[in-house]
Design an enzyme around this catalytic site. Structure first.
Site, PDB file in Angstrom:
ATOM      1  N   SER A 254       0.851  -1.186   0.000  1.00  0.00           N
ATOM      2  CA  SER A 254       0.000   0.000   0.000  1.00  0.00           C
ATOM      3  C   SER A 254       0.886   1.235   0.000  1.00  0.00           C
ATOM      4  CB  SER A 254      -0.897   0.004   1.234  1.00  0.00           C
ATOM      5  OG  SER A 254      -0.118   0.323   2.373  1.00  0.00           O
ATOM      6  N   LYS A 255       0.250   2.377  -0.041  1.00  0.00           N
ATOM      7  CA  LYS A 255       0.996   3.637  -0.111  1.00  0.00           C
ATOM      8  C   LYS A 255       1.934   3.826   1.078  1.00  0.00           C
ATOM      9  CE  LYS A 255      -1.999   6.181  -3.188  1.00  0.00           C
ATOM     10  NZ  LYS A 255      -3.440   5.872  -2.983  1.00  0.00           N
TER      11      LYS A 255
END
Ligand code: GLU
Ligand code: ZN
Length: 490
Positions: A254-255
């Site tokens: 994820s980010k």
């Protein structure tokens, strides 16, 4: 049997590493089997849909060199390939399920459903979800609801008894009790739009999809899809749920881990060859040994059997390494055209390039090729050639374990060696030998001498190889910068 696979993204966000890996696996599998790769746009979630996401999908596949055999733009025998253009079809099939007694109209208002939900929460009921209120409406009740102008949804009648199994070539058999499958999910919404489940199953069937390769997060939908195939009397395709793509901490990528959108990698100067190669290796290997694969290689040798069962780790450092390797394979001219946009954006060269710019970039290319991890590195690595921003903070010149006074001496004596050799055109190894001897004599590390020289010449602690930097800068300018630094320490 001809293999037919599809990538079926929802254009609700940018293409990310995990999604694009799904696309690649489908594409490579189709190619290696002599099958067809289909692109289908699942755009029935109109609230989250965006034109930008759709454009990003096309751009990303195009950049990676992935061509679809059937789908939007190119068409094909099972079109249209955009779900929002197939609404009548879904409506027709949903109605057919109602006629066959496999599904039913539900007239429940949002208020009733909300009250039901709240009651289930407050009574801590075991049973969560729709209560099948409309499964057995009488004809009068139905007519009354119709006359009141309520637009119904269509729900699937999920059996309350028995079990459902999906066979997955990677995960094995996955079995769920039917009563644990979501109770009577909506297939067709009151506005005539299908839900994901209905549209996905109908399209996979009508498009003749033989293998479904998709992210593991879709496993929970699997039993429901099987029940839908049963309801229609269709044979489900082969399932192949792909292992997750995780960060180094084992959590889904994820980010938090870094960039995840392919577009962001592209902007930084990752090459499509490197992304394609490395992303494929996150969850697949040929023999556990070989690391380099071109698109053409993978089109030949990708097989399902080699997809891993356990989740794959996306290692940003490893990708950097791959990217560096691919950059080193580029010719001078290729490097020039690859770095041009970055150099233009930095204002180092003009747009379009003048002949002078071109010659300058070409002279730079060999040194950059050896040092860049990503193409955008060209800017910081070559800044010293285009703008002169002398470092006036003395501490930057000082290597670990040194002080300012010793650094001033190291700079002066090192510069004498360096410039004498450069002026005579000696090989840089001679400078290195003599600097090593000097370091021994002074009782310091080699870097204690090279660091201040590097900062003096390139205005940075990280730079192209010193010898290349001097060649690019010219002897006069190099001398001027060195003298300036010596004066700083005087
Ligand atoms: N539209 C779904 C997605 O965005 C497709 C899932 C599937 O492949 O069945 O991932
Ligand atoms: Zn209802």
């Amino acid at each position: 049997m001809e293999v037919r696979v599809r990538y079926a993204p929802s254009p609700t966000g940018l293409q990310h590493i995990g999604g694009i890996r799904t696309a690649l696996y489908n594409y490579f599998f189709a190619r290696s089997q002599g099958g067809r790769f289909i692109l289908r746009i699942e755009d029935t979630d109109r609230e989250r849909y965006s034109d930008e996401s759709l454009q990003d999908l096309y751009d990303t596949l195009d950049w990676l060199g992935i061509k679809w055999d059937e789908g939007p733009v190119v068409g094909g025998p099972c079109g249209p390939y955009i779900q929002s253009e197939r609404l009548e079809l879904y409506q027709e099939y949903a109605k057919k399920l109602v006629e066959d007694g496999k599904a039913y109209y539900c007239y429940c208002t949002p208020e009733r459903l909300e009250a039901l939900r709240q009651e289930q929460v407050s009574s801590k009921s075991q049973y969560q979800g729709y209560d099948r209120h409309c499964a057995n409406l009488s004809e009068e009740e139905r007519r009354a609801a119709e006359e009141a102008g309520i637009k119904p949804v269509i729900r699937l009648k999920v059996p309350t008894e028995g079990k459902t199994t999906i066979h997955d070539v990677i995960m094995g058999d996955i079995t769920r009790r039917n009563k644990d499958v979501s109770p009577d999910p909506i297939l067709l919404k009151s506005d005539g739009y299908p839900t994901y489940h209905l549209a996905n199953v109908i399209d996979d069937h009508l498009m003749g999809i033989t293998h479904i390769m998709r992210a593991q997060e879709w496993i929970p939908s699997g039993p429901l899809h099987i029940l839908l195939y049963d309801a229609f009397g269709w044979e489900p395709p082969v399932y192949c749920h792909l292992p997750m793509v995780c960060g180094k901490d084992g959590q889904k990528l994820s980010k938090r881990h870094g960039d995840t959108a392919v577009r962001d990698f592209r902007a930084k100067g990752y090459l499509p060859e490197a992304i394609l190669n490395y992303v494929t290796l996150v969850g697949w290997s040929l023999d556990g040994q070989r690391e380099f694969f071109s698109r053409e290689d993978l089109e030949k040798c990708f097989v399902l059997e080699n997809i891993h069962k356990s989740s794959g780790t996306f290692d940003y450092k490893k990708l950097d390494w791959f990217n560096g390797q691919y950059i080193r394979q580029k010719s001078d001219d290729e490097i020039v055209s690859l770095i041009t946009p970055y150099m233009q954006e930095a204002g180092f060269v003009s747009s379009p390039l003048t002949d002078d710019d071109k010659a300058r970039l070409k002279r730079l290319a060999p040194a950059l090729r050896e040092r860049m991890k990503v193409l955008s590195d060209a800017v910081p690595l070559s800044r010293f050639l285009f703008v002169d921003e002398p470092v006036t903070d003395k501490s930057i010149y000082v290597a670990k374990g040194m002080d300012e006074e010793a650094t001033g001496k190291a700079l002066e004596r090192g510069a004498a060696i360096l410039m004498a050799n450069e002026e005579k055109g000696e090989p840089f190894t001679k400078t290195e030998d003599e600097v090593r001897a000097l370091a021994d004599e002074m009782g310091v590390k080699v870097n204690a001498i090279f660091q201040p020289l590097r900062v003096a010449i390139t205005n940075s602690t990280v730079s192209l190889p010193l010898h290349d930097s001097i060649a690019l800068l010219g002897l006069d300018e190099t001398r001027r910068r060195i003298d300036r630094a010596i004066a700083l320490f005087a």
